[in-house]
Design a protein around this motif. Structure first.
Motif, short mmCIF file in Angstrom:
data_model
loop_
_atom_site.label_atom_id
_atom_site.label_comp_id
_atom_site.label_asym_id
_atom_site.label_seq_id
_atom_site.Cartn_x
_atom_site.Cartn_y
_atom_site.Cartn_z
N UNK A 1 0.88 -1.18 0.02
CA UNK A 1 0.01 0.01 0.03
C UNK A 1 0.81 1.47 0.08
N UNK A 2 2.15 1.09 0.39
CA UNK A 2 2.94 2.42 0.27
C UNK A 2 4.15 2.04 -0.53
N UNK A 3 4.29 1.43 -1.49
CA UNK A 3 5.08 1.09 -2.51
C UNK A 3 6.82 0.99 -1.94
N UNK A 4 6.44 0.19 -0.81
CA UNK A 4 7.92 -0.08 0.04
C UNK A 4 8.03 -1.81 -0.01
N UNK A 5 7.45 -2.56 -0.98
CA UNK A 5 7.68 -3.91 -1.01
C UNK A 5 8.98 -4.55 -1.67
N UNK A 6 9.38 -3.55 -2.46
CA UNK A 6 10.71 -4.29 -3.18
C UNK A 6 10.34 -4.36 -4.74
N UNK A 7 9.00 -4.22 -4.97
CA UNK A 7 8.39 -4.53 -6.40
C UNK A 7 8.75 -3.32 -7.18
N UNK A 8 8.40 -3.49 -8.55
CA UNK A 8 8.77 -2.44 -9.38
C UNK A 8 7.55 -2.55 -10.40
N UNK A 9 7.90 -1.56 -11.67
CA UNK A 9 7.06 -1.54 -12.80
C UNK A 9 7.35 -2.14 -14.06
N UNK A 10 8.62 -2.27 -14.12
CA UNK A 10 9.16 -2.54 -15.62
C UNK A 10 9.03 -1.56 -16.73
N UNK A 11 8.91 -0.33 -16.37
CA UNK A 11 8.94 0.80 -17.21
C UNK A 11 9.72 0.58 -18.60
N UNK A 12 9.58 0.85 -19.73
CA UNK A 12 10.34 0.74 -20.62
C UNK A 12 11.44 1.80 -20.50
N UNK A 13 12.71 1.57 -20.81
CA UNK A 13 13.63 2.51 -20.58
C UNK A 13 14.29 2.48 -19.13
N UNK A 14 13.89 2.00 -18.13
CA UNK A 14 14.45 1.77 -16.83
C UNK A 14 15.40 0.54 -16.95
#
Length: 412
Positions: A141-154
């Protein structure tokens, strides 16, 4: 004062709610300027104070090519403004005692047991170790899980893994999505940093596991129906398709179509119901959602959350009361980092002086990739919603200046 579903509430004079009409009218010139300079095709903006509509106007076009004007009932892709809706839905299950915020999430979603953290190597040959802690509901709920998005260019290897494995594609069910996510490494140990991520989409799957219902059905029965959000959905119905705005971009100077509304994927059913970015909505619908939060969980007799839950959920939940900058936040987000923490619904101002633009202590909200934004200012009893369709929404500082223009008009 009655507020019909799908429509704006009856307006009142700004003076009746402690605001100055002449000062507030500066919004008109500001937003019209973006249209006149062909930076935005169109937009709409509404301000509620003390539960009354003190400002509304629409500018430019929903579809420039056919000169279809922007209107209150224009349907927008709200992208990440779906996130607060999903989080409120999860909080209704929290109120029912279905979970605790610091429970190991594998208690409900076993695919997240034995998570590993990337320590080196590459996307093709990652080097990992066991995570030092379990992911919890608070983390997602706070974006602190260690997950990401896989955005292009990252270029980060974990983002590359997401892209290669097509995690979060439109053909995945939420169950298939979290199964795939659980097999990918984390960018960092849960709770140690902040990174914008698929955490809210995991919330959607957690809602399914806890409620025994499909995620979209739970949203409909728990939020959209009680709040009268008649135009909010993952798919735009055929009889509403003519109200969907075009989405624009400006890569080479003039505005160009980013997505044509007449051939939008939002007109078709998609398997992946993205609680993090998949909803469409209108200005009046999102105003009803925002005003429910401003009213501490209730609108027109429909109570979605308890007062104490809203107050608790909209407090900063980052470790040690830190702001996002101190948590190592970087890259893309729908918020500034300095002076801004993260609550269970979105960003929250914890230091108005350190924050990059004028806002009140405790002001909270979130935005979407196409430039939409909402915020609630409990200190001033304000709730504002801005709608537009331009990618990337963060290219212009529209939202920051709108805050200034609204706050400078308060005279009581």
């Amino acid at each position: 004062m009655p507020w019909d579903h799908g429509a704006l509430p009856e307006p009142v004079t700004p003076e009746s709610e402690g605001m100055d009409s002449e000062r507030l009218s500066l919004v008109d010139g500001y937003l019209q300027g973006y249209v006149d300079q062909e930076k935005l095709a169109g937009s709409s903006f509404a301000v509620m104070r003390r539960g009354r509509l003190v400002y509304y106007n629409a500018f430019g076009h929903a579809r420039r090519e056919t000169e279809q004007p922007m209107a209150a009932d224009t349907i927008h892709r709200i992208y990440s403004m779906s996130k607060p809706i999903t989080s409120v839905a999860l909080l209704t299950l929290y109120e029912q005692g279905k979970f605790q915020l610091d429970d190991p999430i594998e208690k409900y979603l076993p695919e997240f047991a034995e998570m590993r953290v990337l320590t080196g190597g590459s996307a093709a040959q990652p080097v990992t170790r066991h995570a030092t802690a379990s992911i919890t509901p608070r983390h997602i709920m706070t974006h602190t899980a260690g997950l990401t998005y896989g955005f292009e260019g990252v270029p980060h290897a974990v983002d590359e893994i997401y892209r290669y494995r097509k995690i979060g594609n439109d053909k995945q069910t939420l169950a298939e999505f979290t199964e795939a996510l659980g097999k990918a490494p984390l960018r960092f140990d849960p709770g140690t940093s902040w990174n914008y991520s698929y955490g809210t989409d995991v919330q959607g799957r957690l809602i399914e596991a806890l409620s025994g219902m499909r995620f979209d059905d739970y949203l409909q029965s728990t939020l959209f129906d009680p709040l009268g959000m008649v135009d909010t959905s993952f798919t735009v119905a055929a009889d509403k398709a003519d109200r969907l705005a075009n989405n624009y971009t400006r890569p080479r100077g003039p505005l160009e179509l980013f997505e044509d509304a007449t051939d939008s994927p939002y007109l078709r059913q998609r398997v992946f119901k993205s609680g993090g970015g998949g909803l469409t909505s209108t200005l009046p619908d999102y105003m009803r959602f925002g005003q429910m939060l401003a009213n501490k969980g209730e609108l027109d007799g429909a109570r979605v959350l308890g007062r104490k839950t809203v107050e608790y959920a909209t407090s900063n939940h980052l470790p040690g009361g830190a702001d996002m900058e101190a948590m190592g936040a970087g890259g893309f987000a729908e918020s500034a980092f300095r002076g801004v923490g993260f609550c269970l619904i979105g960003s929250v101002c914890i230091d108005p002086v350190a924050a990059p633009n004028m806002q009140s202590l405790g002001d909270y909200g979130w935005g979407g990739a196409a430039g939409t934004r909402f915020w609630v200012d409990p200190q001033e009893d304000l709730m504002c919603v801005f709608m537009t369709q331009f990618m990337p929404g963060g290219r212009y500082p529209v939202q920051e200046y709108l805050r200034h223009l609204v706050l400078q008009s308060i005279v009581d």
